[in-house]
Write a protein that holds these residues in place. Sequence first.
Motif, PDB file in Angstrom:
ATOM      1  N   ASN A  24       0.831  -1.204   0.000  1.00  0.00           N
ATOM      2  CA  ASN A  24       0.000   0.000   0.000  1.00  0.00           C
ATOM      3  C   ASN A  24       0.868   1.257   0.000  1.00  0.00           C
TER       4      ASN A  24
ATOM      5  N   PHE B 154       0.667   6.527  -7.026  1.00  0.00           N
ATOM      6  CA  PHE B 154      -0.683   6.994  -7.358  1.00  0.00           C
ATOM      7  C   PHE B 154      -1.237   8.073  -6.429  1.00  0.00           C
ATOM      8  N   ASN B 155      -0.562   8.357  -5.327  1.00  0.00           N
ATOM      9  CA  ASN B 155      -0.951   9.421  -4.386  1.00  0.00           C
ATOM     10  C   ASN B 155      -2.439   9.406  -4.029  1.00  0.00           C
ATOM     11  N   TYR B 156      -2.936   8.276  -3.566  1.00  0.00           N
ATOM     12  CA  TYR B 156      -4.355   8.174  -3.223  1.00  0.00           C
ATOM     13  C   TYR B 156      -4.639   8.382  -1.738  1.00  0.00           C
ATOM     14  N   MET B 157      -3.618   8.460  -0.907  1.00  0.00           N
ATOM     15  CA  MET B 157      -3.821   8.730   0.520  1.00  0.00           C
ATOM     16  C   MET B 157      -3.442  10.183   0.791  1.00  0.00           C
ATOM     17  N   PRO B 158      -4.242  10.881   1.599  1.00  0.00           N
ATOM     18  CA  PRO B 158      -3.912  12.285   1.873  1.00  0.00           C
ATOM     19  C   PRO B 158      -2.626  12.401   2.693  1.00  0.00           C
TER      20      PRO B 158
ATOM     21  N   ASN C  24       1.096   3.934  -3.058  1.00  0.00           N
ATOM     22  CA  ASN C  24       0.736   5.324  -2.793  1.00  0.00           C
ATOM     23  C   ASN C  24       1.799   6.286  -3.326  1.00  0.00           C
ATOM     24  N   LYS C  25       3.047   5.856  -3.351  1.00  0.00           N
ATOM     25  CA  LYS C  25       4.109   6.719  -3.887  1.00  0.00           C
ATOM     26  C   LYS C  25       3.935   6.942  -5.386  1.00  0.00           C
TER      27      LYS C  25
END
Length: 125
Positions: free
Chosen positions: A19, A26-30, A23-24
């Motif tokens: 995860n 797709f940048n989906y976590m704030p 995220n690195k």
Amino acid sequence: MKKKILTVLCILFGLMMVNSGLNKFFNYMPMPEMSEEMTQIMGGFMTIKWILPLVAIVEIIGGILIAIPKTRALGAIVILPVMIGIFIHHLVLDMSTIGIVLVMLAINIWAIVDNWNKYKPMIEN
């Protein structure tokens, strides 16, 4: 029973690493609020364009490998440098979240200790 507990923990550990790696890309976590010092550090990472993708790839590959019992020994070693970097980062810059990092580092070390017999031929003469 210990093997089952380790397997569950390594699957969770692996999912967290995958995860984090995804995220690195797709940048989906704030992003949480960052101090000025952290903003400068992240700016440095962004300047060196290959660092974050490399860490992301290692997190994804290591996370997948450690989650699979047959490849856990390799995954634990692959992900260890990233975990040490995360630990040092939190130790120096963000002590408020060191607890989860210590738990994850402990899981990583437990996986290495549990597979020590697989590493012994590499370090013996």
